[in-house]
Design a protein around this motif. Structure first.
Motif, short mmCIF file in Angstrom:
data_model
loop_
_atom_site.label_atom_id
_atom_site.label_comp_id
_atom_site.label_asym_id
_atom_site.label_seq_id
_atom_site.Cartn_x
_atom_site.Cartn_y
_atom_site.Cartn_z
N GLN C 67 1.44 -2.09 37.72
CA GLN C 67 1.00 -0.78 38.25
C GLN C 67 1.21 0.27 37.16
OE1 GLN C 67 3.16 0.52 41.72
NE2 GLN C 67 1.91 2.35 41.96
N LYS C 68 0.22 1.16 37.03
CA LYS C 68 0.32 2.22 36.02
C LYS C 68 0.44 3.56 36.71
CE LYS C 68 -2.55 0.03 32.49
NZ LYS C 68 -3.82 0.07 31.78
N LYS C 69 1.02 4.48 36.00
CA LYS C 69 1.08 5.84 36.52
C LYS C 69 0.85 6.80 35.35
CE LYS C 69 3.38 8.39 40.01
NZ LYS C 69 3.31 7.99 41.39
N ALA C 70 0.16 7.89 35.64
CA ALA C 70 -0.06 8.90 34.60
C ALA C 70 0.82 10.10 34.88
CB ALA C 70 -1.53 9.33 34.61
N ILE C 132 0.88 7.35 30.01
CA ILE C 132 0.58 6.28 30.96
C ILE C 132 1.75 5.31 30.93
CG2 ILE C 132 -1.05 4.48 31.66
CD1 ILE C 132 -2.27 7.30 31.69
N VAL C 133 2.47 5.26 32.04
CA VAL C 133 3.64 4.38 32.10
C VAL C 133 3.27 3.14 32.91
CG1 VAL C 133 5.27 6.29 31.87
CG2 VAL C 133 4.59 5.57 34.15
N GLN C 134 3.85 2.02 32.52
CA GLN C 134 3.52 0.77 33.18
C GLN C 134 4.70 -0.19 33.15
OE1 GLN C 134 0.39 -1.46 31.24
NE2 GLN C 134 -0.08 -2.65 33.07
N VAL C 135 4.82 -0.96 34.22
CA VAL C 135 5.81 -2.04 34.23
C VAL C 135 5.06 -3.32 33.87
CG1 VAL C 135 7.38 -3.39 35.67
CG2 VAL C 135 7.29 -0.91 35.92
N THR C 143 10.19 -1.60 40.37
CA THR C 143 11.07 -1.38 39.23
C THR C 143 11.30 0.11 39.03
OG1 THR C 143 10.16 -3.34 38.19
CG2 THR C 143 11.37 -1.82 36.75
N PRO C 144 12.54 0.54 39.14
CA PRO C 144 12.81 1.96 38.89
C PRO C 144 12.61 2.29 37.42
CG PRO C 144 14.85 0.80 39.41
CD PRO C 144 13.75 -0.21 39.45
N TRP C 145 12.08 3.46 37.16
CA TRP C 145 11.84 3.86 35.78
C TRP C 145 12.11 5.35 35.62
CZ3 TRP C 145 8.12 7.65 34.87
CH2 TRP C 145 7.29 7.94 35.96
N ALA C 146 12.31 5.76 34.40
CA ALA C 146 12.45 7.19 34.10
C ALA C 146 11.87 7.44 32.73
CB ALA C 146 13.91 7.60 34.14
N LEU C 147 11.35 8.63 32.55
CA LEU C 147 10.71 9.01 31.29
C LEU C 147 11.23 10.38 30.86
CD1 LEU C 147 8.32 8.36 29.22
CD2 LEU C 147 6.91 9.80 30.70
N VAL C 148 11.68 10.45 29.62
CA VAL C 148 12.12 11.75 29.09
C VAL C 148 11.36 11.99 27.78
CG1 VAL C 148 14.44 11.57 30.10
CG2 VAL C 148 14.06 10.77 27.76
#
Lengths: 58, 232, 152
Positions: C67-70, C132-135, C143-148
């Motif tokens: 799954q991707k997220k923008a 664009i983040v993706q697991v 899956t928990p994720w974080a972006l800085v």
């Protein structure tokens, strides 16, 4: 926006200012002419004077 | 969603309990090659429905001033506003002025004027008090003074950034969302006034020919290379 | 009527249990996203030491595999940015890449190392950009994720 803010003269002036600046920036794209920069400067300067002094900005 | 959540790490960036991971990361970096996956060169952003695009993180002033650091050495002192501001009677003007003063703080940092920075830190506190959010910036105001005395300009920027966010957060908690936006707007107005003055002066010094008014300047504010000059 | 009431009651009970589960699980999920954030800051530390200022604001959540997220951000020409993504979930593999508002890849460099990923970008123009983040893989459904990100 609540009516108490809409009626505020300073808020009205700022809205007018943003309406003037918007087209200058959006029409310029990545490049902007010095005279347009100067126009934005003068517009913001006048409003900032009003914010600081509460006067008419002149 | 974490967006907008204040985390106590900025500036200090201390991880007392996480030192192990730092060492681990460093070891991994040394032992294992870094891999890159193969992302597509082009994507259709429309494939990401609005719900999948998370809220924009608004740039903080120091992020904008980081760009200005690269402009060389404009005369920041000449941009500083003189005198002390008086606390207005009405909350609208106070909110705008508070943002204005925080932006002025960034100008004073660029000018490396420690006394002015300290004075502005105190003004932030006074104006915050007038709109009932003094508590939220007491610590920031003190840090601004301390870091200005140490001439830790990067640290002062972080504190002014933090002051803006803390004030807005406190106002949002009081359901003063509109006034909170006015604080940001006040900062933007002062920042724009100063930056357009500096960029305008730089453009003048770049182009002294009579036709300079028809020459465009790069949005970064730098003098454009000859090939980049595109008359409008 | 009784059947209907019973059905309604069962539905109510199911709803109540779901709510209870959500309330009970929410802090766990929150905690794990917070953990992911700690890892993201860990990944940012070397860049902080290189002079990058790291923003307090962060993005986070949980994603299914592939799954991707923008996530969008305003970036400035003249600044240099590092985006760092992480998960606290061992065995997870993540990726992050940056695209401009026309969907063009603008990564200057990127790396991917298990539950950490990073990408650098030097914007050619000031504007809105999309991370664009993706697991890529994970031992769990979500899956928990974080972006800085940091800038200099």
């Amino acid at each position: 926006m609540p009516s108490r803010l809409r009626r505020n003269t300073l808020v009205t002036e700022i809205r007018d200012l943003l309406r003037k600046i918007g087209p200058i920036v959006s029409d310029s794209g990545d490049h902007i002419t010095p005279d347009k920069v100067a126009t934005i400067h003068e517009l913001t300067k006048a409003v900032n004077r009003r914010i600081v002094s509460g006067g008419d900005g002149t | 969603m974490l967006h907008g959540k204040a985390l106590p790490c900025e500036g200090n960036f201390q991880f007392p309990a996480k030192g192990f991971f730092t060492v681990l990361l460093a070891l991994l970096a040394g032992l294992a090659p870094l891999h890159a996956d193969n992302p597509p060169k082009k994507i259709a952003l429309s494939d990401f429905p609005a719900a999948a695009v998370q809220e924009v993180v608004v740039p903080v002033p120091s992020e904008i001033f980081a760009v200005l650091d690269k402009l060389g050495n404009p005369n920041w002192k000449a941009q500083l506003r003189e005198g002390k501001v008086r606390t207005p009677e009405d909350r609208v003007r106070t909110a705008l002025l508070l943002g204005n003063v925080i932006a002025e703080g960034f100008v004073a940092v660029e000018a490396e004027d420690a006394e002015r920075v300290k004075e502005l830190g105190r003004q932030v506190l006074t104006l915050a008090e007038a709109i009932n959010v003094r508590k939220s910036v007491i610590a920031r105001s003190k840090s601004i003074t301390d870091k200005a005395e140490q001439r830790d300009w990067r640290g002062v920027r972080v504190e002014f950034d933090g002051a803006l966010q803390d004030v807005r957060g406190a106002m949002d908690e009081l359901n003063d969302h509109d006034l909170s936006q006015l604080v940001s707007l006040g900062g933007w107005l002062r920042g724009t006034e100063v930056l357009t003055n500096i960029v305008g002066r730089m453009a003048l010094s770049c182009f002294t020919s009579p036709s300079s008014s028809t020459t465009s300047i790069a949005a970064s504010g730098r003098c454009p290379a000859a090939s980049a000059v595109t008359p409008l | 009527m009784i059947a209907s009431a019973s059905h309604s009651c069962r539905r109510g009970l199911t709803g109540f249990l779901a709510l209870l589960a959500a309330v009970a699980l929410a802090p766990l999920l929150h905690a794990t996203v917070d953990d992911a954030l700690s890892f993201a800051y860990e990944a940012a530390l070397p860049y902080y030491k290189q002079g990058y200022s790291v923003r307090k604001d962060a993005w986070g959540g949980d994603l299914a595999v592939h799954q991707k997220k923008a996530v969008s951000s305003q970036l400035f020409k003249g600044n240099d940015y590092w985006f760092l993504m992480a998960s606290d979930l061992k065995g997870a593999s993540l990726s992050v890449h940056i695209y401009d508002d026309k969907g063009n890849l603008v990564d200057a460099e990127s790396w991917q190392r298990g539950r950490f990923a990073g990408v650098r970008v030097s914007p050619k123009a000031t504007g809105t950009y999309f991370a664009i983040v993706q697991v890529l893989k994970s031992p769990e459904d979500r899956t928990p994720w974080a972006l800085v990100y940091g800038y200099k």
